[in-house]
Scaffold this motif. Sequence first.
Motif, PDB file in Angstrom:
ATOM      1  N   ARG A  47     -74.153 -51.435 -79.496  1.00  0.00           N
ATOM      2  CA  ARG A  47     -73.315 -50.364 -78.969  1.00  0.00           C
ATOM      3  C   ARG A  47     -73.908 -49.832 -77.673  1.00  0.00           C
ATOM      4  N   VAL A  48     -73.021 -49.402 -76.799  1.00  0.00           N
ATOM      5  CA  VAL A  48     -73.417 -48.758 -75.548  1.00  0.00           C
ATOM      6  C   VAL A  48     -73.270 -47.248 -75.710  1.00  0.00           C
ATOM      7  N   HIS A  49     -74.280 -46.519 -75.266  1.00  0.00           N
ATOM      8  CA  HIS A  49     -74.262 -45.053 -75.320  1.00  0.00           C
ATOM      9  C   HIS A  49     -74.456 -44.557 -73.891  1.00  0.00           C
ATOM     10  N   TYR A  50     -73.410 -43.987 -73.325  1.00  0.00           N
ATOM     11  CA  TYR A  50     -73.376 -43.618 -71.911  1.00  0.00           C
ATOM     12  C   TYR A  50     -73.614 -42.119 -71.797  1.00  0.00           C
ATOM     13  N   LEU A  51     -74.784 -41.728 -71.294  1.00  0.00           N
ATOM     14  CA  LEU A  51     -75.161 -40.323 -71.209  1.00  0.00           C
ATOM     15  C   LEU A  51     -74.890 -39.787 -69.810  1.00  0.00           C
ATOM     16  N   SER A  52     -74.127 -38.703 -69.746  1.00  0.00           N
ATOM     17  CA  SER A  52     -73.765 -38.130 -68.454  1.00  0.00           C
ATOM     18  C   SER A  52     -73.579 -36.629 -68.618  1.00  0.00           C
ATOM     19  N   MET A  53     -74.067 -35.872 -67.650  1.00  0.00           N
ATOM     20  CA  MET A  53     -73.826 -34.430 -67.663  1.00  0.00           C
ATOM     21  C   MET A  53     -72.384 -34.099 -67.305  1.00  0.00           C
ATOM     22  N   GLU A  54     -71.648 -35.083 -66.800  1.00  0.00           N
ATOM     23  CA  GLU A  54     -70.266 -34.851 -66.379  1.00  0.00           C
ATOM     24  C   GLU A  54     -69.339 -35.919 -66.935  1.00  0.00           C
ATOM     25  N   PHE A  55     -68.181 -35.495 -67.408  1.00  0.00           N
ATOM     26  CA  PHE A  55     -67.059 -36.381 -67.716  1.00  0.00           C
ATOM     27  C   PHE A  55     -65.788 -35.662 -67.252  1.00  0.00           C
ATOM     28  N   LEU A  56     -65.354 -35.972 -66.059  1.00  0.00           N
ATOM     29  CA  LEU A  56     -64.207 -35.274 -65.477  1.00  0.00           C
ATOM     30  C   LEU A  56     -62.935 -35.978 -65.939  1.00  0.00           C
ATOM     31  N   GLU A  92     -50.742 -28.724 -69.660  1.00  0.00           N
ATOM     32  CA  GLU A  92     -52.069 -29.028 -70.190  1.00  0.00           C
ATOM     33  C   GLU A  92     -53.140 -28.667 -69.162  1.00  0.00           C
ATOM     34  N   ALA A  93     -54.202 -28.023 -69.626  1.00  0.00           N
ATOM     35  CA  ALA A  93     -55.321 -27.703 -68.742  1.00  0.00           C
ATOM     36  C   ALA A  93     -56.188 -28.939 -68.537  1.00  0.00           C
ATOM     37  N   ASP A  94     -56.746 -29.064 -67.321  1.00  0.00           N
ATOM     38  CA  ASP A  94     -57.718 -30.128 -67.074  1.00  0.00           C
ATOM     39  C   ASP A  94     -58.971 -29.871 -67.904  1.00  0.00           C
ATOM     40  N   ALA A  95     -59.489 -30.913 -68.537  1.00  0.00           N
ATOM     41  CA  ALA A  95     -60.772 -30.798 -69.240  1.00  0.00           C
ATOM     42  C   ALA A  95     -61.872 -30.670 -68.191  1.00  0.00           C
ATOM     43  N   ALA A  96     -62.427 -29.477 -68.057  1.00  0.00           N
ATOM     44  CA  ALA A  96     -63.322 -29.162 -66.935  1.00  0.00           C
ATOM     45  C   ALA A  96     -64.767 -29.520 -67.278  1.00  0.00           C
ATOM     46  N   LEU A  97     -65.012 -30.782 -67.513  1.00  0.00           N
ATOM     47  CA  LEU A  97     -66.337 -31.237 -67.927  1.00  0.00           C
ATOM     48  C   LEU A  97     -67.080 -31.925 -66.792  1.00  0.00           C
ATOM     49  N   GLY A  98     -66.611 -31.754 -65.577  1.00  0.00           N
ATOM     50  CA  GLY A  98     -67.258 -32.420 -64.455  1.00  0.00           C
ATOM     51  C   GLY A  98     -66.936 -31.732 -63.148  1.00  0.00           C
ATOM     52  N   ASN A  99     -67.572 -32.236 -62.076  1.00  0.00           N
ATOM     53  CA  ASN A  99     -67.449 -31.623 -60.757  1.00  0.00           C
ATOM     54  C   ASN A  99     -66.794 -32.557 -59.763  1.00  0.00           C
ATOM     55  N   GLY A 100     -67.216 -33.821 -59.741  1.00  0.00           N
ATOM     56  CA  GLY A 100     -66.713 -34.726 -58.716  1.00  0.00           C
ATOM     57  C   GLY A 100     -66.825 -36.171 -59.124  1.00  0.00           C
ATOM     58  N   GLY A 101     -67.282 -36.992 -58.159  1.00  0.00           N
ATOM     59  CA  GLY A 101     -67.271 -38.431 -58.355  1.00  0.00           C
ATOM     60  C   GLY A 101     -68.065 -38.914 -59.551  1.00  0.00           C
ATOM     61  N   LEU A 105     -66.110 -40.949 -62.344  1.00  0.00           N
ATOM     62  CA  LEU A 105     -66.531 -42.322 -62.620  1.00  0.00           C
ATOM     63  C   LEU A 105     -66.765 -42.502 -64.116  1.00  0.00           C
ATOM     64  N   ALA A 106     -67.468 -41.549 -64.723  1.00  0.00           N
ATOM     65  CA  ALA A 106     -67.741 -41.641 -66.159  1.00  0.00           C
ATOM     66  C   ALA A 106     -66.439 -41.668 -66.966  1.00  0.00           C
ATOM     67  N   ALA A 107     -65.440 -40.899 -66.538  1.00  0.00           N
ATOM     68  CA  ALA A 107     -64.152 -40.905 -67.230  1.00  0.00           C
ATOM     69  C   ALA A 107     -63.464 -42.258 -67.097  1.00  0.00           C
ATOM     70  N   CYS A 108     -63.496 -42.837 -65.899  1.00  0.00           N
ATOM     71  CA  CYS A 108     -62.919 -44.174 -65.710  1.00  0.00           C
ATOM     72  C   CYS A 108     -63.627 -45.194 -66.587  1.00  0.00           C
ATOM     73  N   PHE A 109     -64.944 -45.070 -66.697  1.00  0.00           N
ATOM     74  CA  PHE A 109     -65.701 -46.021 -67.506  1.00  0.00           C
ATOM     75  C   PHE A 109     -65.298 -45.950 -68.976  1.00  0.00           C
ATOM     76  N   LEU A 110     -65.097 -44.749 -69.512  1.00  0.00           N
ATOM     77  CA  LEU A 110     -64.681 -44.632 -70.915  1.00  0.00           C
ATOM     78  C   LEU A 110     -63.325 -45.284 -71.136  1.00  0.00           C
ATOM     79  N   ASP A 111     -62.404 -45.107 -70.195  1.00  0.00           N
ATOM     80  CA  ASP A 111     -61.094 -45.741 -70.281  1.00  0.00           C
ATOM     81  C   ASP A 111     -61.248 -47.262 -70.339  1.00  0.00           C
ATOM     82  N   SER A 112     -62.104 -47.803 -69.485  1.00  0.00           N
ATOM     83  CA  SER A 112     -62.289 -49.255 -69.453  1.00  0.00           C
ATOM     84  C   SER A 112     -63.067 -49.759 -70.659  1.00  0.00           C
ATOM     85  N   MET A 113     -64.041 -48.998 -71.139  1.00  0.00           N
ATOM     86  CA  MET A 113     -64.765 -49.391 -72.347  1.00  0.00           C
ATOM     87  C   MET A 113     -63.812 -49.551 -73.523  1.00  0.00           C
TER      88      MET A 113
END
Length: 795
Positions: A47-56, A92-101, A105-113
């Motif tokens: 399994r892959v575990h992707y750790l990020s302070m942001e998920f926009l 719907e409110a944006d899930a405000a878990l990130g700031n920028g790129g 990027l982390a959100a795009c990666f979860l979609d592709s995973m």
Amino acid sequence: MSNKDVPTQQFNSLESWMRACADACRPELAQRWHETQAQDARSGQRRVHYLSMEFLMGRALRNALDALNLSGDFDAAARKAGHEGSAVLDREADAALGNGGLGRLAACFLDSMATLGLPSFGYGLRYEYGMFQQRIQDGAQIEQPDDWLRAGSPWEFARPEIRYTVGFGGRVEADGPGSMARRWVPAETVRATAHDMVIPGHGTRRVSTLRLWKASSTMPLDYASFSRGEHAGAAQQRLQAERLNWVLYPDDSTQAGRDLRLRQEFLLVSASLQDMIARHLAEHRTLDRLGDHIAVHLNDTHPALSAAELMRLLLDEHGLSWDEAYAHAHKALSYTNHTLMPEALETWPVRMLEELLPRHLEIIYEINARFLAEVAAKFPGDAELLRRVSLIDEQGERRARMANLSIVMSHYVNGVSALHSDLMVETIFADFARIWPERFGNVTNGVTPRRWLAQCNPALGAVLDKQLGDQWPTRLDDLGGLVGKGNKVSPTLIKAVQAAKRSNKERLAELIRRELGISVSPDSLFDVQVKRIHEYKRQLLNVLHVISRYQAIVANPQAEWVPRTVIFAGKAASAYVAAKSIIRLIHDVARVVNSDPRVGDKLKLVFLPNYSVSLAEVIMPAADLSEQISTAGTEASGTGNMKFALNGALTIGTWDGANIEMAENVGREHFFIFGLLADEVQRMKNLGYDPRLYYEENARLRAVIDAIGSGQFSPGETDRYRALVESLMNRDQYMLFADFAAYCDAQARVDELFRQPALWGETAVRNIAGMGFFSSDRTIREYAERIWRAPLNRA
């Protein structure tokens, strides 16, 4: 899930409709989550575990409806009830878990995973407030809490049964007389409880999980203090714990802010690693092959403490030897670097680690001692090399270098574009690349075509469906089929793409009119720069060109000007004075330009406040020109550049980041490339760059700077931009003056091409056709094959 699950007209308010639709999706998402987890547990695969302070993440409803093949039913049911589907989605409110790129990027990666069937978890924090809501008052940025959870989130699955204790402070003791083992006795503890968001794949029943940690006190109320009437003190521990989830990226210009930031980072890594180990033991019973079964990826250095915490857990909690623990950690850990600027590489004062994480500091010291011994044996007598690569910076206040820790403990380190990865091993990490050349490589970023074309731009999506079939969102290489035999582009296709662009421009023009009261023409060239406000991204260079263009129009209003609407959006960090000054200047210039009758519709300047994923989904499909103008050698990759081009915008940019690979895939002749190259930038700095020479020799530049400095755009406060002008005149760190003339020349080429609509349209189609490489699906395949060594189980 069936059509009857879609809400009917009994739900009258748009808010009710949105929540009812989300509730209708939840059971199917939960079922798919259960199936995915059961399949992954049975398979025993890594399994892959992707750790990020942001998920926009942005809004989730449209993505869920598309993944569940319910978009058509939803739109039909909404129309039947007298609602526009888009109006429901906007509730719907944006899930405000990130700031920028980084977070996008982390959100795009979860979609592709999920779409590729990669066994995976994303790990982050459940921030109650995002970075901030940006308001503009008299042209200045005002920060307000981004209360995205005010009405709760319909997409969360609370997991109260999944919780772990995370400690801070305290002391370290030997684990028994004569024992070499150590035991950390924290002075404070908090409880981290999981909240899951299920990220559905497209064209598959597979999903990925975003597990967010919420901190709470292990003693929420001091009952004795409360009984004595000390009500505020009785809740002190509760407040201390809950503040860890209050705000994404607290202002770290104060000691209290830095303390909170370090605690947030450790909360993320400790809870996540405890969760991984618990899941592994439940499935495999022993830790014998832990490193073979878990991949732990660090998205930048914010989760770098994972290296020390994983070692602590394996050494102190599970009794492994140092060599065993290190082998597992090294095999599991990998690290993505996102910056070439040394000042942006995270470090922590040793005194803070000593106070908050004393056992981890011991482990970092031990890792460092063993590492430096290895380097000294390989490069004897090179004391300067040891000083540079040490995990501890001994100059001035002693600080732990998080990037160095990440590199030493990881089996692979990647950059995010070809140029960035090359410069990474030639500059900031050159010493480490000399020690371990095989440890470094590149994985160019990508974006998910589901959200960033199919969902945000249905008009263009319909054109692509007709031309290519409906599988292109999961096979983005199909876009190459837009260019026919003999390298020709069909005039019919060009007109269809232009019609889609026109409808998107009309939508954005209406939003600008509604939000700002400014009327802009969809016939004008929409020139767009939307991203975090930062000096290296050079929004200021764009403003200098706007002023120069304004001055030229005023001098010769009868000339045949190409009408242009220049659009900005983006947030400046709350403590970033220069970036906030740039926002103020944009508004001051806009006030002058937009009210000058000599200019009229020839030039408009607008700043859309509170940039977010949802706002980007309106702006990007409408852009004609994408501004990607960072100083060469400073932008790691960029993903906004990819989203704009994917939606048919042409790029004006420097030879920097992913601009390079995009131009190579599209054809450099179809880009507006300008400015110094990265090696030229460095050479000029080494020789002694003097911005005043450019000011003195370029009359056009001099007129712009003099207008700002004299207060032409800030009447009544002529010194408002003195610091900004002085910084440019005396330092110009990001070399705006050196690139100004080339930038203006490139903008003239933009005008010339825009005067030829058919040729501009053909170039736009060629840009779209060349973007197949930049899918995050391709990016994740490369990570899975080359770094994580994890399987793809698309089904």
